[in-house]
Write a protein that holds these residues in place. Structure first.
Motif, PDB file in Angstrom:
ATOM      1  N   TRP A  75       2.425  -2.315   4.491  1.00  0.00           N
ATOM      2  CA  TRP A  75       1.350  -3.872   4.178  1.00  0.00           C
ATOM      3  C   TRP A  75       0.582  -3.760   5.434  1.00  0.00           C
ATOM      4  O   TRP A  75       1.050  -3.351   6.184  1.00  0.00           O
ATOM      5  CB  TRP A  75       2.431  -4.894   4.682  1.00  0.00           C
ATOM      6  CG  TRP A  75       3.131  -5.427   3.220  1.00  0.00           C
ATOM      7  CD1 TRP A  75       2.239  -5.422   1.845  1.00  0.00           C
ATOM      8  CD2 TRP A  75       4.256  -4.930   2.291  1.00  0.00           C
ATOM      9  NE1 TRP A  75       3.689  -5.804   0.537  1.00  0.00           N
ATOM     10  CE2 TRP A  75       4.466  -4.855   1.333  1.00  0.00           C
ATOM     11  CE3 TRP A  75       4.736  -3.785   3.342  1.00  0.00           C
ATOM     12  CZ2 TRP A  75       5.453  -4.858   0.856  1.00  0.00           C
ATOM     13  CZ3 TRP A  75       6.655  -3.292   2.658  1.00  0.00           C
ATOM     14  CH2 TRP A  75       6.239  -4.688   1.450  1.00  0.00           C
ATOM     15  N   PRO A  76      -0.924  -3.123   5.895  1.00  0.00           N
ATOM     16  CA  PRO A  76      -1.756  -3.041   6.653  1.00  0.00           C
ATOM     17  C   PRO A  76      -1.969  -4.784   7.770  1.00  0.00           C
ATOM     18  O   PRO A  76      -1.703  -5.773   6.461  1.00  0.00           O
ATOM     19  CB  PRO A  76      -2.830  -2.628   5.843  1.00  0.00           C
ATOM     20  CG  PRO A  76      -2.880  -2.465   4.686  1.00  0.00           C
ATOM     21  CD  PRO A  76      -1.871  -2.549   4.059  1.00  0.00           C
ATOM     22  N   SER A  77      -2.151  -4.545   8.173  1.00  0.00           N
ATOM     23  CA  SER A  77      -2.665  -6.222   9.386  1.00  0.00           C
ATOM     24  C   SER A  77      -4.048  -6.148   9.142  1.00  0.00           C
ATOM     25  O   SER A  77      -4.391  -7.038   9.977  1.00  0.00           O
ATOM     26  CB  SER A  77      -1.896  -5.765  10.115  1.00  0.00           C
ATOM     27  OG  SER A  77      -0.302  -6.290  10.576  1.00  0.00           O
ATOM     28  N   GLY A  78      -4.840  -5.611   8.902  1.00  0.00           N
ATOM     29  CA  GLY A  78      -6.434  -5.023   9.509  1.00  0.00           C
ATOM     30  C   GLY A  78      -6.829  -3.769   9.633  1.00  0.00           C
ATOM     31  O   GLY A  78      -6.122  -3.039   9.838  1.00  0.00           O
ATOM     32  N   MET A  79      -7.933  -4.202  10.849  1.00  0.00           N
ATOM     33  CA  MET A  79      -8.563  -3.404  11.207  1.00  0.00           C
ATOM     34  C   MET A  79      -9.018  -3.328  12.466  1.00  0.00           C
ATOM     35  O   MET A  79      -9.086  -4.672  13.262  1.00  0.00           O
ATOM     36  CB  MET A  79     -10.153  -3.151  10.827  1.00  0.00           C
ATOM     37  CG  MET A  79     -10.223  -3.132   9.245  1.00  0.00           C
ATOM     38  SD  MET A  79      -9.297  -1.777   8.067  1.00  0.00           S
ATOM     39  CE  MET A  79      -9.978  -0.889   9.185  1.00  0.00           C
ATOM     40  N   CYS A  98       0.691  -1.454   0.462  1.00  0.00           N
ATOM     41  CA  CYS A  98      -0.183   0.273  -0.217  1.00  0.00           C
ATOM     42  C   CYS A  98       1.092   1.228  -0.027  1.00  0.00           C
ATOM     43  O   CYS A  98       1.751   1.431   0.747  1.00  0.00           O
ATOM     44  CB  CYS A  98      -0.906   0.266   1.545  1.00  0.00           C
ATOM     45  SG  CYS A  98      -2.307  -1.869   1.282  1.00  0.00           S
ATOM     46  N   VAL A  99       0.655   1.980  -1.205  1.00  0.00           N
ATOM     47  CA  VAL A  99       1.549   3.076  -1.428  1.00  0.00           C
ATOM     48  C   VAL A  99       1.201   4.332  -0.591  1.00  0.00           C
ATOM     49  O   VAL A  99      -0.045   4.503   0.156  1.00  0.00           O
ATOM     50  CB  VAL A  99       1.709   4.176  -2.187  1.00  0.00           C
ATOM     51  CG1 VAL A  99       1.766   4.704  -2.725  1.00  0.00           C
ATOM     52  CG2 VAL A  99       1.355   3.153  -3.822  1.00  0.00           C
ATOM     53  N   GLN A 100       1.924   4.550   0.553  1.00  0.00           N
ATOM     54  CA  GLN A 100       1.580   5.769   2.171  1.00  0.00           C
ATOM     55  C   GLN A 100       2.557   6.759   1.632  1.00  0.00           C
ATOM     56  O   GLN A 100       3.040   7.229   0.866  1.00  0.00           O
ATOM     57  CB  GLN A 100       2.464   5.297   3.090  1.00  0.00           C
ATOM     58  CG  GLN A 100       2.219   3.433   3.905  1.00  0.00           C
ATOM     59  CD  GLN A 100       0.411   3.335   4.313  1.00  0.00           C
ATOM     60  OE1 GLN A 100      -0.054   4.214   4.895  1.00  0.00           O
ATOM     61  NE2 GLN A 100      -0.258   2.802   3.275  1.00  0.00           N
ATOM     62  N   GLU A 108     -10.104   2.385  11.203  1.00  0.00           N
ATOM     63  CA  GLU A 108      -8.776   2.854  11.560  1.00  0.00           C
ATOM     64  C   GLU A 108      -8.055   1.014  10.943  1.00  0.00           C
ATOM     65  O   GLU A 108      -7.447   0.368  11.914  1.00  0.00           O
ATOM     66  CB  GLU A 108      -8.409   2.443  12.693  1.00  0.00           C
ATOM     67  CG  GLU A 108      -8.575   4.499  13.140  1.00  0.00           C
ATOM     68  CD  GLU A 108      -9.201   4.024  13.875  1.00  0.00           C
ATOM     69  OE1 GLU A 108     -10.246   3.300  14.506  1.00  0.00           O
ATOM     70  OE2 GLU A 108      -9.885   5.449  14.956  1.00  0.00           O
ATOM     71  N   ARG A 109      -7.441   1.549   9.366  1.00  0.00           N
ATOM     72  CA  ARG A 109      -6.533   0.442   9.549  1.00  0.00           C
ATOM     73  C   ARG A 109      -5.200   0.446  10.004  1.00  0.00           C
ATOM     74  O   ARG A 109      -4.911   1.216  10.548  1.00  0.00           O
ATOM     75  CB  ARG A 109      -5.692   0.483   8.257  1.00  0.00           C
ATOM     76  CG  ARG A 109      -6.693  -0.412   6.597  1.00  0.00           C
ATOM     77  CD  ARG A 109      -6.521  -0.104   5.509  1.00  0.00           C
ATOM     78  NE  ARG A 109      -5.272   1.085   5.455  1.00  0.00           N
ATOM     79  CZ  ARG A 109      -4.212   1.555   3.937  1.00  0.00           C
ATOM     80  NH1 ARG A 109      -4.343   0.851   3.410  1.00  0.00           N
ATOM     81  NH2 ARG A 109      -4.385   2.727   3.949  1.00  0.00           N
ATOM     82  N   TYR A 110      -4.409  -0.439  10.641  1.00  0.00           N
ATOM     83  CA  TYR A 110      -3.026  -0.529  11.367  1.00  0.00           C
ATOM     84  C   TYR A 110      -2.188  -1.567  10.948  1.00  0.00           C
ATOM     85  O   TYR A 110      -2.472  -2.143   9.877  1.00  0.00           O
ATOM     86  CB  TYR A 110      -3.593  -1.395  12.802  1.00  0.00           C
ATOM     87  CG  TYR A 110      -3.265  -2.570  13.241  1.00  0.00           C
ATOM     88  CD1 TYR A 110      -2.681  -3.058  13.585  1.00  0.00           C
ATOM     89  CD2 TYR A 110      -4.625  -3.046  12.962  1.00  0.00           C
ATOM     90  CE1 TYR A 110      -1.886  -4.428  13.981  1.00  0.00           C
ATOM     91  CE2 TYR A 110      -4.613  -4.682  13.079  1.00  0.00           C
ATOM     92  CZ  TYR A 110      -3.417  -5.116  13.457  1.00  0.00           C
ATOM     93  OH  TYR A 110      -3.803  -6.583  13.520  1.00  0.00           O
ATOM     94  N   PHE A 111      -0.825  -0.748  11.218  1.00  0.00           N
ATOM     95  CA  PHE A 111       0.400  -1.534  10.604  1.00  0.00           C
ATOM     96  C   PHE A 111       1.245  -1.668  11.366  1.00  0.00           C
ATOM     97  O   PHE A 111       1.670  -1.343  12.527  1.00  0.00           O
ATOM     98  CB  PHE A 111       1.310  -0.055   9.871  1.00  0.00           C
ATOM     99  CG  PHE A 111       0.386   0.245   8.727  1.00  0.00           C
ATOM    100  CD1 PHE A 111       0.539  -0.356   7.582  1.00  0.00           C
ATOM    101  CD2 PHE A 111      -1.163   1.168   8.957  1.00  0.00           C
ATOM    102  CE1 PHE A 111      -0.264  -0.223   6.094  1.00  0.00           C
ATOM    103  CE2 PHE A 111      -1.508   1.829   7.822  1.00  0.00           C
ATOM    104  CZ  PHE A 111      -1.006   0.684   6.374  1.00  0.00           C
ATOM    105  N   ASN A 112       1.414  -3.150  11.927  1.00  0.00           N
ATOM    106  CA  ASN A 112       1.923  -4.020  12.573  1.00  0.00           C
ATOM    107  C   ASN A 112       3.122  -3.611  12.396  1.00  0.00           C
ATOM    108  O   ASN A 112       4.169  -3.623  11.463  1.00  0.00           O
ATOM    109  CB  ASN A 112       1.681  -5.325  12.923  1.00  0.00           C
ATOM    110  CG  ASN A 112       2.320  -6.264  13.521  1.00  0.00           C
ATOM    111  OD1 ASN A 112       3.182  -6.213  14.496  1.00  0.00           O
ATOM    112  ND2 ASN A 112       0.722  -6.756  14.321  1.00  0.00           N
ATOM    113  N   VAL A 137      11.686   0.425   3.448  1.00  0.00           N
ATOM    114  CA  VAL A 137      12.575   0.470   4.289  1.00  0.00           C
ATOM    115  C   VAL A 137      12.078   2.502   4.913  1.00  0.00           C
ATOM    116  O   VAL A 137      12.107   2.870   6.117  1.00  0.00           O
ATOM    117  CB  VAL A 137      14.094   0.657   4.353  1.00  0.00           C
ATOM    118  CG1 VAL A 137      15.303   2.197   5.036  1.00  0.00           C
ATOM    119  CG2 VAL A 137      14.421  -0.747   4.371  1.00  0.00           C
ATOM    120  N   ASP A 138      12.276   3.188   3.691  1.00  0.00           N
ATOM    121  CA  ASP A 138      11.132   4.573   3.683  1.00  0.00           C
ATOM    122  C   ASP A 138      10.669   4.572   4.825  1.00  0.00           C
ATOM    123  O   ASP A 138      10.462   5.384   5.405  1.00  0.00           O
ATOM    124  CB  ASP A 138      11.690   4.998   2.882  1.00  0.00           C
ATOM    125  CG  ASP A 138      12.675   5.133   1.997  1.00  0.00           C
ATOM    126  OD1 ASP A 138      13.391   5.629   2.396  1.00  0.00           O
ATOM    127  OD2 ASP A 138      12.837   5.462   0.719  1.00  0.00           O
TER     128      ASP A 138
END
Length: 414
Positions: A176-180, A168-170, A194-198, A233-234
């Motif tokens: 890569w989101p882990s879900g909601m 997913c472009v940020q 809210e999507r969250y990123f682990n 990495v960025d």
């Protein structure tokens, strides 16, 4: 090391948790918690100067593998690396190689596993997670262990395509989101928007960064892996918490949620992020990323035991894992702060616990539902004595270090 080896030589089914009914094979044969993890321990012990008879250790490793292979058809295992059938196959490949008995031709026990995994990766209805423990990054670890086999590069290509499609472009880089997220409202967990990123190496984006760093060594996918790695990495660099806190990185990030400091561990927290960024920076030829990794490691080195979340000795979230990650960063960079931190955490690992159930003085705090909150005798590779033993073995080793930690994506430099 000798004491751990003697304790782990007890038949696997005699351990308390291993003796329970287990249709999934988790406690009986898996890499993370079963016989295959023990096989890895004894194989590396056999090839070391660990003070035990190498022939006996090697025979023990092979016996554990044979038992695991025999039980695999009757186990309803999932497709995860540390808990499922790919981990059993990884252990077969790895242990036989360490013992100088690599598989060849018609004797290749993992050929069917390769075909099954590749078929799944080619099936749009198969939607694995992206992470190390349960998903694509773990599949990548297995595929890399199989390099040189007919289907290895096709597996790597298929895994990379999946990661490319799901990135997913940020605002900075890709992730890569882990879900909601779920929130507790009126006593019930409810899904929110809210999507969250682990950010844990075990279940999160650092695991993808780690596997992309290793895919960059495969010529057929190098340019694609390097491009995706640089963007990932960025994004990861941009998630650093403000300076001055007890932790450089949180467990997760999500819009509208204030991030909290993470624990100190391999699975979650600064050591896992630091070792990931250190390796990625070396692959990308970016000294700034390596410097950032060392800064994160230095934050972790100042963490007091109280409040660190470290309450036992295991690899996943205990003192063994923290010690080994500092050790790996020190070996890769020569950083003295990491060396001192590794020695300090090894000293904590060697503080015997005789007041609770233990294996050779090593205690595991149980997070399983039936025994949550208890200390247990745990022989496992991921959470117990086998993994702690491999950390001690690595501490006793000259370069190059033993390769067992490839399964955790902390084997730097590579």
């Amino acid at each position: 090391m000798r004491e751990i080896a003697e304790r782990l030589a007890v038949p696997h089914e005699e351990w308390t948790l291993s003796g329970r009914p287990d249709d999934t094979g988790l406690r009986t044969i898996s890499l993370g918690l079963g016989r295959c993890g023990h096989a890895v321990f004894f194989a590396h012990l056999a090839s070391s100067q660990g003070g035990v008879d190498p022939e006996t250790a090697g025979e023990t490793a092979l016996g554990l593998l044979e038992e695991s292979i025999e039980q695999l058809p009757s186990a309803d295992m999932d497709a995860s690396l540390l808990c499922g059938f790919p981990g059993v196959a990884w252990a077969v490949e790895h242990v036989l190689s360490v013992l100088g008995q690599p598989q060849d031709g018609e004797d290749d026990l993992n050929a069917d596993i390769d075909e099954s995994l590749l078929e799944g990766l080619s099936d749009p209805s198969f939607v694995p997670a992206y992470d190390l423990i349960d998903g694509l990054a773990g599949h990548g670890i297995y595929a890399l262990e199989r390099r040189g086999r007919p289907l290895a590069e096709r597996m790597i290509d298929a895994i990379l395509k999946r990661l490319e499609r799901t990135a997913c472009v940020q605002s900075v880089g890709v992730s890569w989101p882990s879900g909601m997220l779920t929130r507790t409202a009126q006593g019930q967990d409810v899904e929110v928007d809210e999507r969250y990123f682990n950010l844990g190496l075990s279940h999160g984006v650092p695991g993808v960064v780690g596997i992309l760093s290793r895919f960059a060594s495969v010529p057929s996918v190098r340019s694609r892996a390097m491009s995706l790695l640089a963007s990932a990495v960025d994004w990861l660099l941009a998630q650093r918490l403000p300076a001055g806190g007890v932790s450089a990185y949180p467990d997760f990030v999500a819009d509208g949620v204030t991030p909290d400091p993470a624990r100190l561990a391999w699975c979650y927290g600064d050591p896992g992020v630091a070792v990931t960024l250190c390796g990625a920076g070396m692959v990308l030829g970016r000294p700034d990323v390596v410097a950032h990794a060392l800064e994160v490691a230095h934050v972790a080195s100042c963490r007091e035991l109280d409040g660190s979340g470290v309450v036992d000795a295991g690899l996943c979230h205990g003192s063994a894992g923290v010690a080994h990650l500092f050790h790996r960063i020190y070996r890769a960079t020569g950083d003295e702060t990491c060396r001192e931190a590794a020695l300090s955490w090894l000293a904590r690992l060697l503080e015997r616990r005789e007041d609770v159930p233990n294996v050779a003085g090593l205690a595991t705090y149980c997070f399983e539902r039936k025994m949550d909150g208890e200390y247990i005798e745990d022989p496992a590779w991921l959470t117990g004595a086998a993994g702690a033993g491999l950390v001690l073995l690595s501490a006793l080793s000259d370069l190059p270090l033993p390769t067992w930690d490839r399964a955790l994506l902390v084997d730097i430099p590579f």
